[in-house]
Write a protein that holds these residues in place. Structure first.
Motif, PDB file in Angstrom:
ATOM      1  N   LEU A  34       0.830  -1.207   0.000  1.00  0.00           N
ATOM      2  CA  LEU A  34       0.000   0.000   0.000  1.00  0.00           C
ATOM      3  C   LEU A  34       0.867   1.260   0.000  1.00  0.00           C
ATOM      4  CD1 LEU A  34      -2.882  -1.056   2.427  1.00  0.00           C
ATOM      5  CD2 LEU A  34      -2.901  -0.987  -0.079  1.00  0.00           C
ATOM      6  N   ASP A  35       2.037   1.186   0.651  1.00  0.00           N
ATOM      7  CA  ASP A  35       2.957   2.336   0.610  1.00  0.00           C
ATOM      8  C   ASP A  35       3.323   2.671  -0.836  1.00  0.00           C
ATOM      9  OD1 ASP A  35       3.031   2.737   3.317  1.00  0.00           O
ATOM     10  OD2 ASP A  35       4.877   1.598   3.643  1.00  0.00           O
ATOM     11  N   ALA A  36       3.595   1.619  -1.625  1.00  0.00           N
ATOM     12  CA  ALA A  36       3.955   1.825  -3.032  1.00  0.00           C
ATOM     13  C   ALA A  36       2.794   2.443  -3.806  1.00  0.00           C
ATOM     14  CB  ALA A  36       4.368   0.498  -3.669  1.00  0.00           C
ATOM     15  N   LEU A  37       1.574   1.972  -3.543  1.00  0.00           N
ATOM     16  CA  LEU A  37       0.402   2.515  -4.241  1.00  0.00           C
ATOM     17  C   LEU A  37       0.152   3.965  -3.840  1.00  0.00           C
ATOM     18  CD1 LEU A  37      -2.057  -0.530  -4.115  1.00  0.00           C
ATOM     19  CD2 LEU A  37      -0.576   0.197  -5.986  1.00  0.00           C
ATOM     20  N   VAL A  38       0.390   4.282  -2.582  1.00  0.00           N
ATOM     21  CA  VAL A  38       0.243   5.667  -2.126  1.00  0.00           C
ATOM     22  C   VAL A  38       1.246   6.566  -2.845  1.00  0.00           C
ATOM     23  CG1 VAL A  38       0.559   7.219  -0.149  1.00  0.00           C
ATOM     24  CG2 VAL A  38      -0.744   5.104   0.121  1.00  0.00           C
ATOM     25  N   GLU A  39       2.462   6.061  -3.037  1.00  0.00           N
ATOM     26  CA  GLU A  39       3.465   6.833  -3.777  1.00  0.00           C
ATOM     27  C   GLU A  39       3.012   7.084  -5.210  1.00  0.00           C
ATOM     28  OE1 GLU A  39       7.180   4.819  -3.495  1.00  0.00           O
ATOM     29  OE2 GLU A  39       7.520   5.397  -1.405  1.00  0.00           O
ATOM     30  N   ILE A  40       2.348   6.096  -5.819  1.00  0.00           N
ATOM     31  CA  ILE A  40       1.804   6.280  -7.174  1.00  0.00           C
ATOM     32  C   ILE A  40       0.745   7.369  -7.164  1.00  0.00           C
ATOM     33  CG2 ILE A  40       0.449   5.187  -9.000  1.00  0.00           C
ATOM     34  CD1 ILE A  40       1.834   2.539  -8.237  1.00  0.00           C
ATOM     35  N   LEU A  41      -0.149   7.324  -6.181  1.00  0.00           N
ATOM     36  CA  LEU A  41      -1.220   8.325  -6.076  1.00  0.00           C
ATOM     37  C   LEU A  41      -0.663   9.727  -5.887  1.00  0.00           C
ATOM     38  CD1 LEU A  41      -3.707   6.361  -3.770  1.00  0.00           C
ATOM     39  CD2 LEU A  41      -4.021   6.903  -6.204  1.00  0.00           C
ATOM     40  N   ARG A  45       6.042   7.805  -7.487  1.00  0.00           N
ATOM     41  CA  ARG A  45       6.503   6.563  -8.097  1.00  0.00           C
ATOM     42  C   ARG A  45       5.894   6.472  -9.493  1.00  0.00           C
ATOM     43  NH1 ARG A  45       8.214   1.273  -6.182  1.00  0.00           N
ATOM     44  NH2 ARG A  45       8.200   2.143  -4.084  1.00  0.00           N
ATOM     45  N   PHE A  46       6.747   6.310 -10.509  1.00  0.00           N
ATOM     46  CA  PHE A  46       6.279   6.193 -11.890  1.00  0.00           C
ATOM     47  C   PHE A  46       5.989   4.736 -12.215  1.00  0.00           C
ATOM     48  CE2 PHE A  46       7.036  10.496 -12.482  1.00  0.00           C
ATOM     49  CZ  PHE A  46       8.332  10.843 -12.140  1.00  0.00           C
ATOM     50  N   ILE A  47       4.924   4.504 -12.940  1.00  0.00           N
ATOM     51  CA  ILE A  47       4.560   3.133 -13.280  1.00  0.00           C
ATOM     52  C   ILE A  47       4.505   2.934 -14.787  1.00  0.00           C
ATOM     53  CG2 ILE A  47       3.271   2.784 -11.151  1.00  0.00           C
ATOM     54  CD1 ILE A  47       0.699   3.168 -12.746  1.00  0.00           C
ATOM     55  N   THR A  48       4.763   1.699 -15.197  1.00  0.00           N
ATOM     56  CA  THR A  48       4.617   1.313 -16.594  1.00  0.00           C
ATOM     57  C   THR A  48       3.642   0.161 -16.649  1.00  0.00           C
ATOM     58  OG1 THR A  48       5.767   0.530 -18.578  1.00  0.00           O
ATOM     59  CG2 THR A  48       6.590  -0.258 -16.479  1.00  0.00           C
ATOM     60  N   TYR A  67      -8.884   7.634  -9.860  1.00  0.00           N
ATOM     61  CA  TYR A  67      -8.131   7.712  -8.611  1.00  0.00           C
ATOM     62  C   TYR A  67      -7.030   8.775  -8.636  1.00  0.00           C
ATOM     63  CZ  TYR A  67     -10.682   3.725  -6.904  1.00  0.00           C
ATOM     64  OH  TYR A  67     -11.700   2.905  -6.467  1.00  0.00           O
ATOM     65  N   GLY A  68      -6.973   9.516  -9.712  1.00  0.00           N
ATOM     66  CA  GLY A  68      -6.098  10.678  -9.736  1.00  0.00           C
ATOM     67  C   GLY A  68      -4.621  10.413  -9.913  1.00  0.00           C
ATOM     68  N   PHE A  69      -4.264   9.352 -10.628  1.00  0.00           N
ATOM     69  CA  PHE A  69      -2.854   9.136 -10.917  1.00  0.00           C
ATOM     70  C   PHE A  69      -2.661   8.968 -12.422  1.00  0.00           C
ATOM     71  CE2 PHE A  69      -4.485   4.818 -10.422  1.00  0.00           C
ATOM     72  CZ  PHE A  69      -3.856   4.102 -11.421  1.00  0.00           C
ATOM     73  N   LYS A  70      -1.425   9.031 -12.862  1.00  0.00           N
ATOM     74  CA  LYS A  70      -1.123   8.926 -14.288  1.00  0.00           C
ATOM     75  C   LYS A  70      -0.266   7.699 -14.555  1.00  0.00           C
ATOM     76  CE  LYS A  70       1.830  11.723 -16.332  1.00  0.00           C
ATOM     77  NZ  LYS A  70       2.420  12.948 -16.938  1.00  0.00           N
ATOM     78  N   VAL A  71      -0.623   6.986 -15.616  1.00  0.00           N
ATOM     79  CA  VAL A  71       0.214   5.867 -16.066  1.00  0.00           C
ATOM     80  C   VAL A  71       1.393   6.476 -16.822  1.00  0.00           C
ATOM     81  CG1 VAL A  71       0.323   3.760 -17.436  1.00  0.00           C
ATOM     82  CG2 VAL A  71      -1.805   4.375 -16.269  1.00  0.00           C
ATOM     83  N   ASN A  72       2.578   6.323 -16.295  1.00  0.00           N
ATOM     84  CA  ASN A  72       3.737   6.972 -16.910  1.00  0.00           C
ATOM     85  C   ASN A  72       4.002   6.460 -18.328  1.00  0.00           C
ATOM     86  OD1 ASN A  72       6.251   8.723 -16.428  1.00  0.00           O
ATOM     87  ND2 ASN A  72       7.140   6.810 -17.149  1.00  0.00           N
ATOM     88  N   PRO A 164      12.866   7.696 -25.092  1.00  0.00           N
ATOM     89  CA  PRO A 164      12.908   6.830 -23.903  1.00  0.00           C
ATOM     90  C   PRO A 164      13.484   7.544 -22.680  1.00  0.00           C
ATOM     91  CG  PRO A 164      13.711   5.659 -25.832  1.00  0.00           C
ATOM     92  CD  PRO A 164      13.581   7.090 -26.228  1.00  0.00           C
ATOM     93  N   ALA A 165      14.457   8.418 -22.900  1.00  0.00           N
ATOM     94  CA  ALA A 165      15.023   9.181 -21.781  1.00  0.00           C
ATOM     95  C   ALA A 165      13.952  10.071 -21.149  1.00  0.00           C
ATOM     96  CB  ALA A 165      16.204  10.021 -22.265  1.00  0.00           C
ATOM     97  N   LYS A 166      13.108  10.660 -21.988  1.00  0.00           N
ATOM     98  CA  LYS A 166      11.997  11.475 -21.466  1.00  0.00           C
ATOM     99  C   LYS A 166      11.029  10.608 -20.673  1.00  0.00           C
ATOM    100  CE  LYS A 166      11.993  15.071 -25.055  1.00  0.00           C
ATOM    101  NZ  LYS A 166      11.234  15.661 -26.192  1.00  0.00           N
ATOM    102  N   ALA A 167      10.714   9.425 -21.208  1.00  0.00           N
ATOM    103  CA  ALA A 167       9.777   8.531 -20.530  1.00  0.00           C
ATOM    104  C   ALA A 167      10.316   8.097 -19.167  1.00  0.00           C
ATOM    105  CB  ALA A 167       9.494   7.302 -21.401  1.00  0.00           C
ATOM    106  N   LEU A 168      11.650   7.972 -19.072  1.00  0.00           N
ATOM    107  CA  LEU A 168      12.287   7.557 -17.820  1.00  0.00           C
ATOM    108  C   LEU A 168      12.636   8.741 -16.916  1.00  0.00           C
ATOM    109  CD1 LEU A 168      14.671   4.843 -19.290  1.00  0.00           C
ATOM    110  CD2 LEU A 168      12.696   4.430 -17.821  1.00  0.00           C
ATOM    111  N   HIS A 169      12.333   9.956 -17.404  1.00  0.00           N
ATOM    112  CA  HIS A 169      12.594  11.189 -16.654  1.00  0.00           C
ATOM    113  C   HIS A 169      14.081  11.396 -16.396  1.00  0.00           C
ATOM    114  CE1 HIS A 169       8.252  11.651 -15.771  1.00  0.00           C
ATOM    115  NE2 HIS A 169       8.270  10.333 -15.734  1.00  0.00           N
ATOM    116  N   ILE A 170      14.906  11.002 -17.360  1.00  0.00           N
ATOM    117  CA  ILE A 170      16.355  11.199 -17.224  1.00  0.00           C
ATOM    118  C   ILE A 170      16.918  11.931 -18.442  1.00  0.00           C
ATOM    119  CG2 ILE A 170      16.758   9.244 -15.680  1.00  0.00           C
ATOM    120  CD1 ILE A 170      17.575   7.590 -18.148  1.00  0.00           C
TER     121      ILE A 170
END
Length: 275
Positions: A34-41, A45-48, A67-72, A164-170
């Protein structure tokens, strides 16, 4: 419908969990999932998401919006061309195969124009591999987008570099050649989108890790060493030295499903060695 319900249930539990913690409820037991899911919310935490068909893509986007989050990043996304407008509205990156289609049920509607269509709609498109061999020639995979979709060479090459660098935020560190970025560069003898292009130098952090001319010299040394060892074995055999069967070196091959259960077990492919 079942998958969407499982996702909705998980994120609702995460919201309730976070609300109780913020309220100072001392009876709440720490839950790492649940901590991980809260980080997503909370966009920490970026998700694929591994995805194929339009129904599952739209279902996930609807759940994320609720639920107010974005699929990265939506990965594989072989029916992305059907719902590219919805993906753009949601704000996801997409990472797809260049020309894989019709190899299983959920990709029957996949087309080789997928990447080009999503690019033209305005999505940040990446070309991905699904095995070690294809990962060696993603430059050629990107070239297929030029062939099938008429995308410019520059935009196609970005699909395996800057995008891909943009998608990974680097992208502030890698993905393009710019002052201040990490010095990770490959120098080619021709247009890197060409099947005839050869890598001349690979430079990582400013250090030359591969030099084609030096590599050719090393091949000569390896060939000479191999011949020396073969001659030594032949000489030993003639002198009566006992021989033993060759023992293969274990090769670790990772697959997508290997770590799904977080067992820490790696599959090792060899003739006789197993871990």
């Amino acid at each position: 419908m079942g998958v969407q319900s499982v996702l909705a249930d998980a994120f609702q539990r995460a919201k309730d969990y976070e609300a109780k913690i913020k309220a100072g409820d001392k009876t709440v037991r720490r839950d790492l999932e649940l901590d991980a899911l809260v980080e997503i919310l909370n966009d920490k935490r970026f998700i694929t998401c591994h995805s194929y068909i339009q129904s599952e893509i739209l279902a996930l986007i609807a759940t994320a919006d609720e639920y107010g989050f974005k699929v990265n990043t939506l990965t594989h996304i072989l029916e992305g061309y059907k719902v590219a407008d919805a993906i753009k509205k949601h704000g996801s990156n997409v990472s797809t195969f260049s020309d894989w289609w019709a190899y299983k049920t959920e990709v029957q509607d996949a087309i080789p124009y997928n990447a080009a269509i999503m690019h033209k709609v305005g999505l940040n498109v990446c070309i991905n591999s699904d095995d070690a061999e294809m990962a060696r020639r993603l430059n050629q995979e990107a070239a297929k987008v030029v062939k099938y979709g008429g995308v410019s060479e520059e935009d196609a090459f970005k699909m395996v570099t800057l995008n891909p660098a943009k998608a990974l935020h680097i992208d502030n560190k890698v993905g393009s050649i710019k002052v201040g970025k990490d010095a990770d560069v490959v120098l080619w003898n021709e247009n890197p989108l060409s099947i005839y292009a050869k890598a001349l130098y690979t430079i990582v952090d400013g250090a030359v890790y591969f030099d084609r001319e030096k590599d050719l010299e090393k091949r000569k040394l390896i060939s000479a060493e191999r011949n020396r060892l073969v001659q030594k074995m032949l000489a030993d055999a003639k002198s009566g030295t006992p021989t033993v069967p060759a023992k293969p070196t274990a090769q670790v091959i990772l697959h997508c499903e290997d770590n799904e259960q977080h067992t820490g077990i790696l599959e090792v492919d060899s003739y006789e060695d197993k871990l």
